[in-house]
Enzyme design. Sequence first.
Site, PDB file in Angstrom:
ATOM      1  N   GLU A   1       4.511  13.329  -4.637  1.00 15.18           N
ATOM      2  CA  GLU A   1       3.723  13.321  -3.394  1.00 15.18           C
ATOM      3  C   GLU A   1       4.309  14.342  -2.418  1.00 15.18           C
ATOM      4  O   GLU A   1       5.463  14.230  -2.008  1.00 15.18           O
ATOM      5  CB  GLU A   1       3.762  11.917  -2.794  1.00 15.18           C
ATOM      6  CG  GLU A   1       2.797  11.711  -1.660  1.00 15.18           C
ATOM      7  CD  GLU A   1       2.849  10.285  -1.099  1.00 15.18           C
ATOM      8  OE1 GLU A   1       3.927   9.651  -1.110  1.00 15.18           O
ATOM      9  OE2 GLU A   1       1.808   9.803  -0.635  1.00 15.18           O
TER      10      GLU A   1
ATOM     11  N   GLU B   1       0.880  -1.183   0.000  1.00 16.57           N
ATOM     12  CA  GLU B   1       0.000   0.000   0.000  1.00 16.57           C
ATOM     13  C   GLU B   1       0.906   1.218   0.000  1.00 16.57           C
ATOM     14  O   GLU B   1       1.441   1.600   1.047  1.00 16.57           O
ATOM     15  CB  GLU B   1      -0.871  -0.005   1.261  1.00 16.57           C
ATOM     16  CG  GLU B   1      -1.765  -1.211   1.397  1.00 16.57           C
ATOM     17  CD  GLU B   1      -2.913  -1.203   0.420  1.00 16.57           C
ATOM     18  OE1 GLU B   1      -3.337  -0.125   0.000  1.00 16.57           O
ATOM     19  OE2 GLU B   1      -3.351  -2.300   0.046  1.00 16.57           O
TER      20      GLU B   1
ATOM     21  N   CYS C   1      -2.118   9.083   2.804  1.00 19.96           N
ATOM     22  CA  CYS C   1      -1.973   8.563   1.441  1.00 19.96           C
ATOM     23  C   CYS C   1      -3.167   8.959   0.574  1.00 19.96           C
ATOM     24  O   CYS C   1      -3.065   8.952  -0.642  1.00 19.96           O
ATOM     25  CB  CYS C   1      -1.807   7.056   1.474  1.00 19.96           C
ATOM     26  SG  CYS C   1      -3.134   6.259   2.371  1.00 19.96           S
TER      27      CYS C   1
HETATM   28  P1  NAP Z   1       8.557   4.310   4.356  1.00 16.97           P
HETATM   29  O1  NAP Z   1       9.692   5.187   4.680  1.00 16.97           O
HETATM   30  O2  NAP Z   1       8.538   3.638   3.036  1.00 16.97           O
HETATM   31  O3  NAP Z   1       8.470   3.234   5.555  1.00 16.97           O
HETATM   32  C1  NAP Z   1       7.442   2.272   5.654  1.00 16.97           C
HETATM   33  C2  NAP Z   1       7.935   1.108   6.500  1.00 16.97           C
HETATM   34  O4  NAP Z   1       8.922   0.371   5.762  1.00 16.97           O
HETATM   35  C3  NAP Z   1       8.633   1.557   7.785  1.00 16.97           C
HETATM   36  O5  NAP Z   1       8.368   0.611   8.800  1.00 16.97           O
HETATM   37  C4  NAP Z   1      10.096   1.520   7.399  1.00 16.97           C
HETATM   38  O6  NAP Z   1      10.984   1.415   8.497  1.00 16.97           O
HETATM   39  C5  NAP Z   1      10.110   0.272   6.533  1.00 16.97           C
HETATM   40  N1  NAP Z   1      11.264   0.180   5.640  1.00 16.97           N
HETATM   41  C6  NAP Z   1      12.103   1.164   5.218  1.00 16.97           C
HETATM   42  N2  NAP Z   1      13.046   0.660   4.397  1.00 16.97           N
HETATM   43  C7  NAP Z   1      12.818  -0.669   4.311  1.00 16.97           C
HETATM   44  C8  NAP Z   1      13.447  -1.736   3.616  1.00 16.97           C
HETATM   45  N3  NAP Z   1      14.520  -1.558   2.831  1.00 16.97           N
HETATM   46  N4  NAP Z   1      12.937  -2.973   3.743  1.00 16.97           N
HETATM   47  C9  NAP Z   1      11.841  -3.190   4.504  1.00 16.97           C
HETATM   48  N5  NAP Z   1      11.214  -2.224   5.195  1.00 16.97           N
HETATM   49  C10 NAP Z   1      11.690  -0.972   5.096  1.00 16.97           C
HETATM   50  O7  NAP Z   1       7.167   5.093   4.451  1.00 16.97           O
HETATM   51  P2  NAP Z   1       6.704   6.146   5.551  1.00 16.97           P
HETATM   52  O8  NAP Z   1       7.480   7.391   5.350  1.00 16.97           O
HETATM   53  O9  NAP Z   1       6.727   5.489   6.892  1.00 16.97           O
HETATM   54  O10 NAP Z   1       5.182   6.378   5.148  1.00 16.97           O
HETATM   55  C11 NAP Z   1       4.765   7.390   4.265  1.00 16.97           C
HETATM   56  C12 NAP Z   1       4.371   6.782   2.936  1.00 16.97           C
HETATM   57  O11 NAP Z   1       3.374   5.795   3.171  1.00 16.97           O
HETATM   58  C13 NAP Z   1       3.740   7.772   1.973  1.00 16.97           C
HETATM   59  O12 NAP Z   1       4.252   7.587   0.684  1.00 16.97           O
HETATM   60  C14 NAP Z   1       2.254   7.402   2.007  1.00 16.97           C
HETATM   61  O13 NAP Z   1       1.556   7.744   0.842  1.00 16.97           O
HETATM   62  C15 NAP Z   1       2.332   5.930   2.221  1.00 16.97           C
HETATM   63  N6  NAP Z   1       1.091   5.408   2.787  1.00 16.97           N
HETATM   64  C16 NAP Z   1       0.292   4.657   1.988  1.00 16.97           C
HETATM   65  C17 NAP Z   1      -0.922   4.156   2.467  1.00 16.97           C
HETATM   66  C18 NAP Z   1      -1.800   3.322   1.586  1.00 16.97           C
HETATM   67  O14 NAP Z   1      -2.741   2.710   2.100  1.00 16.97           O
HETATM   68  N7  NAP Z   1      -1.560   3.232   0.277  1.00 16.97           N
HETATM   69  C19 NAP Z   1      -1.314   4.430   3.781  1.00 16.97           C
HETATM   70  C20 NAP Z   1      -0.473   5.221   4.574  1.00 16.97           C
HETATM   71  C21 NAP Z   1       0.739   5.696   4.057  1.00 16.97           C
HETATM   72  P3  NAP Z   1      11.810   2.722   9.010  1.00 16.97           P
HETATM   73  O15 NAP Z   1      10.795   3.664   9.529  1.00 16.97           O
HETATM   74  O16 NAP Z   1      12.689   2.157  10.055  1.00 16.97           O
HETATM   75  O17 NAP Z   1      12.563   3.258   7.832  1.00 16.97           O
END
Ligand code: NAP
Length: 491
Positions: free
Chosen positions: A379, A245, A279
């Site tokens: 975004e 997602e 999101c």
């Molecule tokens: P993110 O930086 O991609 O992190 C998401 C999760 O993945 C965190 O737990 C992060 O851990 C982990 N992660 C990071 N690098 C990884 C890797 N190489 N392998 C496995 N896991 C890894 O996203 P975010 O900044 O937390 O969230 C914001 C984004 O989420 C936005 O783009 C938003 O649009 C999207 N979002 C989408 C939805 C939907 O339903 N489509 C809902 C909510 C949010 P760390 O924090 O330790 O890096």
Amino acid sequence: MKLLINGEWVNSSNESELEKYNPSMGRLFGKFPAATKEDVKAAIDAADESFEMWYSKGSVERSKVIYKTKELIEKSRSELERLLQEENGKTTIEARQETDGVLDQLQYYAEFARKITGDLVEGDSPSRKIFQHKIPYGVVVALTPWNFPAAMVARKLAPALMAGNSVVLKPSSDTPFTAEWIVKKFAEAGVPKGVLNFVTGKGSEIGDFIVEHKKVGLVTMTGSTSTGQRIMSHSSSNMAKLILELGGKAPFMVWKDADLKNALSAFIWAKLWNAGQSCIAAERLYIHSEIYDKFIGMITRSFSKIMVGDPRTSDMGPLINKGALETTEKFVEDAKENGYKLLTGGERPTLSGEFGNGYFYMPTLFAGVDQKSEIFQEEVFGPVIGAMSIDDEDEMFRYANDSKYGLASYLFTKDPNLIFKSLEGIRFGEVYVNMPGPESSQGYHTGFRLTGQAGEGSRYGIEEYLKLKNVYVDYSGKDLKIETVREELLE
Ligand code: NAP
């Protein structure tokens, strides 16, 4: 804070820790363990070993644990709401709504106890049947984001566990404390040892190791598209099923006949909910030229009245961290350099006292923005948006669809033809017509294009955590006649 591995709350095996800051005050909130690869391996092993035991309990027994978790969270919901405010910066209403969302997810998925079904399909001869039944994947890795740090955890743990999987949860490093609080409630409710494990630490350091581990059957992740793409390539080694997602860039379309008061109300929510860090946030405004000036004026007046600051008493809280604040500022600088007209905002608020160092930004609106601009294509994930005037409905849909993301979209109009046209014409996983979001538990939350794959919510959402298995049975009791196996081979 500690890690939960095989039913024990433990420190990281090398005792290392990371820091989390309070976004409203810009000061240290707490320290949490940085799990090592050994810790992660132990968590995955524990999940793998406990899986059969959990699955064999049956869905009715499993649902009792989910109902109990809900009851425990409900009893102490004020603690969760406070945590959401302090760790994430949610306003009082947002913290309450997110807690309601957590309870709703738990209730909704627990109700599947008696609703997991399969099919009995006729075979190719009368005494042959095919049983298609749904079984869990085994070890599920859940990776959650910080923007809805409680709801996203509930939305993954409840269906994964209900379906009979065991889980390793790694939350965002920006909101580990909220995730830990929820995991403690699951543990207190009686999730058996090893079935739910909790590890914290930087995704960039332990993420690859988790998703490519050979014992992992499914990875469910909500986060950015770049992380999703990385997970996709790393999980090719174990062919884990993926639920991704990812990012969004919702168009908000207001046609000339729209009820402007309703459109404004939904827009304020869609843009400023969670300080624009959602999101499904409105990220692009397409407004019919006949009402453009009027509607832009309405938004400008509303934005200038939004109270930004102390999340306990304001309309809008802070961005999650300093990096997010700087990214938002960069979008604004780029928009200014491109000559788009800044109508309101475009700066940090001046706050004194303990909120003076918080990561706050004012609601910001640019007019006359170009389709190809950065602010319309990337975004923003903050309280900043640009608007474009539009005359032609086909062009409006074409522009709306011109995005690498495809999660939510909004349309305000009273024209039934335009509404029906939008059903096909708007290429997004969610289209909200004359109403705001967010998605309901019984809706399937899914996105097109780089927003990812699979989805969450509804029966389709729980089915994502179940694998379809086929068992072929012949109950005729007759000798088998197989054309390629000559009779004398059997003598
Ligand atoms: P993110 O930086 O991609 O992190 C998401 C999760 O993945 C965190 O737990 C992060 O851990 C982990 N992660 C990071 N690098 C990884 C890797 N190489 N392998 C496995 N896991 C890894 O996203 P975010 O900044 O937390 O969230 C914001 C984004 O989420 C936005 O783009 C938003 O649009 C999207 N979002 C989408 C939805 C939907 O339903 N489509 C809902 C909510 C949010 P760390 O924090 O330790 O890096």
